[in-house]
Design a protein around this motif. Structure first.
Motif, PDB file in Angstrom:
ATOM      1  N   MET A 181      58.686  36.774  64.180  1.00 11.86           N
ATOM      2  CA  MET A 181      57.945  38.199  65.481  1.00 11.86           C
ATOM      3  C   MET A 181      56.323  37.325  65.161  1.00 11.86           C
ATOM      4  O   MET A 181      55.859  38.379  66.226  1.00 11.86           O
ATOM      5  N   SER A 182      55.449  36.893  64.175  1.00 13.20           N
ATOM      6  CA  SER A 182      54.442  36.423  64.325  1.00 13.20           C
ATOM      7  C   SER A 182      54.320  35.771  65.806  1.00 13.20           C
ATOM      8  O   SER A 182      53.284  35.935  65.607  1.00 13.20           O
ATOM      9  N   ASP A 183      54.950  34.617  65.628  1.00 13.66           N
ATOM     10  CA  ASP A 183      55.213  34.233  66.240  1.00 13.66           C
ATOM     11  C   ASP A 183      54.657  34.422  68.161  1.00 13.66           C
ATOM     12  O   ASP A 183      53.458  34.449  69.237  1.00 13.66           O
ATOM     13  N   VAL A 184      55.550  35.346  68.027  1.00 14.39           N
ATOM     14  CA  VAL A 184      55.841  36.412  69.267  1.00 14.39           C
ATOM     15  C   VAL A 184      54.511  36.961  69.472  1.00 14.39           C
ATOM     16  O   VAL A 184      54.036  36.865  70.829  1.00 14.39           O
ATOM     17  N   ALA A 185      53.934  37.704  68.697  1.00  8.47           N
ATOM     18  CA  ALA A 185      52.712  38.571  68.037  1.00  8.47           C
ATOM     19  C   ALA A 185      52.273  37.985  68.255  1.00  8.47           C
ATOM     20  O   ALA A 185      50.983  38.525  69.071  1.00  8.47           O
ATOM     21  N   THR A 186      51.153  36.866  68.356  1.00  7.18           N
ATOM     22  CA  THR A 186      50.405  35.581  68.094  1.00  7.18           C
ATOM     23  C   THR A 186      50.147  35.440  69.850  1.00  7.18           C
ATOM     24  O   THR A 186      49.366  35.353  70.294  1.00  7.18           O
ATOM     25  N   GLY A 187      51.537  34.664  70.428  1.00  2.00           N
ATOM     26  CA  GLY A 187      51.777  33.916  72.039  1.00  2.00           C
ATOM     27  C   GLY A 187      51.075  35.663  72.579  1.00  2.00           C
ATOM     28  O   GLY A 187      50.508  35.216  73.368  1.00  2.00           O
ATOM     29  N   LEU A 188      51.500  36.874  72.757  1.00  4.25           N
ATOM     30  CA  LEU A 188      51.676  37.995  73.180  1.00  4.25           C
ATOM     31  C   LEU A 188      49.297  37.724  73.035  1.00  4.25           C
ATOM     32  O   LEU A 188      48.920  38.672  74.296  1.00  4.25           O
ATOM     33  N   MET A 189      49.195  38.210  71.774  1.00  7.60           N
ATOM     34  CA  MET A 189      48.487  38.953  71.272  1.00  7.60           C
ATOM     35  C   MET A 189      46.428  37.706  72.070  1.00  7.60           C
ATOM     36  O   MET A 189      45.847  37.786  73.242  1.00  7.60           O
ATOM     37  N   LEU A 190      47.211  36.389  72.408  1.00  6.05           N
ATOM     38  CA  LEU A 190      46.627  35.651  72.614  1.00  6.05           C
ATOM     39  C   LEU A 190      46.133  34.834  73.909  1.00  6.05           C
ATOM     40  O   LEU A 190      45.091  35.283  75.002  1.00  6.05           O
ATOM     41  N   GLU A 191      47.384  35.765  74.445  1.00  8.41           N
ATOM     42  CA  GLU A 191      47.521  35.678  76.215  1.00  8.41           C
ATOM     43  C   GLU A 191      46.372  36.822  76.534  1.00  8.41           C
ATOM     44  O   GLU A 191      45.705  36.919  77.686  1.00  8.41           O
ATOM     45  N   ARG A 192      47.011  38.170  76.226  1.00 11.06           N
ATOM     46  CA  ARG A 192      46.079  39.133  76.861  1.00 11.06           C
ATOM     47  C   ARG A 192      45.474  39.874  75.824  1.00 11.06           C
ATOM     48  O   ARG A 192      44.715  40.915  75.911  1.00 11.06           O
ATOM     49  N   GLY A 193      44.999  40.053  74.724  1.00 11.36           N
ATOM     50  CA  GLY A 193      43.862  40.149  74.015  1.00 11.36           C
ATOM     51  C   GLY A 193      44.891  41.315  72.238  1.00 11.36           C
ATOM     52  O   GLY A 193      45.989  41.603  72.300  1.00 11.36           O
ATOM     53  N   PHE A 194      44.153  41.360  71.305  1.00  9.69           N
ATOM     54  CA  PHE A 194      45.017  41.911  70.380  1.00  9.69           C
ATOM     55  C   PHE A 194      45.314  43.286  70.472  1.00  9.69           C
ATOM     56  O   PHE A 194      46.335  43.860  70.426  1.00  9.69           O
ATOM     57  N   ASP A 195      43.599  43.639  71.367  1.00 11.37           N
ATOM     58  CA  ASP A 195      43.994  45.158  71.445  1.00 11.37           C
ATOM     59  C   ASP A 195      45.153  45.998  72.550  1.00 11.37           C
ATOM     60  O   ASP A 195      45.657  46.258  72.400  1.00 11.37           O
ATOM     61  N   ALA A 196      45.343  45.217  73.035  1.00 14.89           N
ATOM     62  CA  ALA A 196      46.363  45.339  74.878  1.00 14.89           C
ATOM     63  C   ALA A 196      47.712  45.246  74.006  1.00 14.89           C
ATOM     64  O   ALA A 196      48.264  45.694  75.303  1.00 14.89           O
ATOM     65  N   VAL A 197      48.158  44.611  73.213  1.00 12.43           N
ATOM     66  CA  VAL A 197      49.841  44.408  72.452  1.00 12.43           C
ATOM     67  C   VAL A 197      50.149  45.240  71.974  1.00 12.43           C
ATOM     68  O   VAL A 197      48.970  45.700  71.196  1.00 12.43           O
ATOM     69  N   THR A 198      51.138  46.307  71.863  1.00 10.63           N
ATOM     70  CA  THR A 198      51.807  46.968  70.972  1.00 10.63           C
ATOM     71  C   THR A 198      52.579  46.696  69.828  1.00 10.63           C
ATOM     72  O   THR A 198      53.376  45.776  70.475  1.00 10.63           O
ATOM     73  N   VAL A 199      52.760  47.293  69.284  1.00 11.46           N
ATOM     74  CA  VAL A 199      53.920  46.107  68.208  1.00 11.46           C
ATOM     75  C   VAL A 199      55.649  47.306  68.787  1.00 11.46           C
ATOM     76  O   VAL A 199      56.514  46.347  68.842  1.00 11.46           O
ATOM     77  N   ALA A 200      55.234  48.063  69.524  1.00  7.57           N
ATOM     78  CA  ALA A 200      56.586  47.950  70.480  1.00  7.57           C
ATOM     79  C   ALA A 200      57.158  46.833  71.357  1.00  7.57           C
ATOM     80  O   ALA A 200      58.094  46.708  70.716  1.00  7.57           O
ATOM     81  N   GLU A 201      56.006  46.802  71.932  1.00  3.99           N
ATOM     82  CA  GLU A 201      56.260  45.002  72.711  1.00  3.99           C
ATOM     83  C   GLU A 201      56.587  43.880  71.896  1.00  3.99           C
ATOM     84  O   GLU A 201      57.362  43.461  72.502  1.00  3.99           O
ATOM     85  N   VAL A 202      56.056  43.181  71.032  1.00  7.85           N
ATOM     86  CA  VAL A 202      56.439  42.742  69.873  1.00  7.85           C
ATOM     87  C   VAL A 202      57.936  43.534  69.347  1.00  7.85           C
ATOM     88  O   VAL A 202      58.558  41.726  69.104  1.00  7.85           O
TER      89      VAL A 202
END
Length: 197
Positions: free
Chosen positions: A1-22
């Motif tokens: 889950m953390s790897d998925v989240a970090t990938g999304l956040m690196l791509e789009r920014g921390f604030d732009a990614v929601t926990v629901a998307e992760v």
């Protein structure tokens, strides 16, 4: 889950990614994410415990005759020359650092991590030296070292992100360690020497 989240956040920014998307991307429920990661920042800083404990572990494992600060500086030099993440000479880390600086909650967490690292190291130094409660040296030594290590890491990662080669970054970082060592006192460098050397 953390790897998925970090990938999304690196791509789009921390604030732009929601926990629901992760959760959706990791194919788990939102509750499952929160069961493992109580706060969104925990997904990004999933190695926080390891990072805050590491200096204390290095001190506890130092060799007989070696002081706490010399053990920490020796490990820092090793981290730099081996191009370890802990030394800051890691290509691509600038994307991670940029995301931290863009999000105020991540910056706040990073500062809190630095303080926890210093507090944990101070407690270890106090225990190792059996210093009385009114002795300020454990906190002062821990604070000084952690501040220097963090400043060095920041400087090195910025240099790499601006195009410095790993050889240049290593050379500059090692020079900064040498300068730091030349500026502090022998009492600081030899603090908490382990008996038996």
């Amino acid at each position: 889950m953390s790897d998925v989240a970090t990938g999304l956040m690196l791509e789009r920014g921390f604030d732009a990614v929601t926990v629901a998307e992760v959760a959706e991307e990791a194919d788990v429920s939102v509750n499952t994410v929160y069961n493992y990661f109580p706060a969104k920042e925990d997904l990004f800083f999933d190695r926080e415990g390891e990072m805050t404990e590491r200096p204390s572990r290095i001190v506890r494992e130092r060799a007989p005759g070696q002081s706490a600060v010399r053990a920490l500086l020796a490990q820092l030099r090793e981290d730099i020359t081996s191009r370890s993440l802990y030394g800051g000479v890691v290509e691509g880390y600038d994307r991670f650092a940029r995301r931290i600086h863009e999000a105020s909650t991540l910056m706040a967490r990073l500062h809190a991590m630095h303080q926890r690292t210093a507090d944990r190291l101070a407690a270890t130094l106090r225990e190792e030296t059996e210093a009385p409660p009114d002795d300020p040296r454990p906190e002062l030594v821990a604070g000084q070292f952690v501040y220097f290590a963090n400043a060095l890491f920041r400087t090195t990662t910025i240099a790499v992100s601006r195009g410095a080669s790993s050889e240049e970054a290593v050379r500059d970082a090692l020079e900064r360690v040498a300068v730091f060592e030349s500026l502090v006192t022998e009492e600081f460098l030899n603090y908490a020497e382990r008996p038996g050397g």
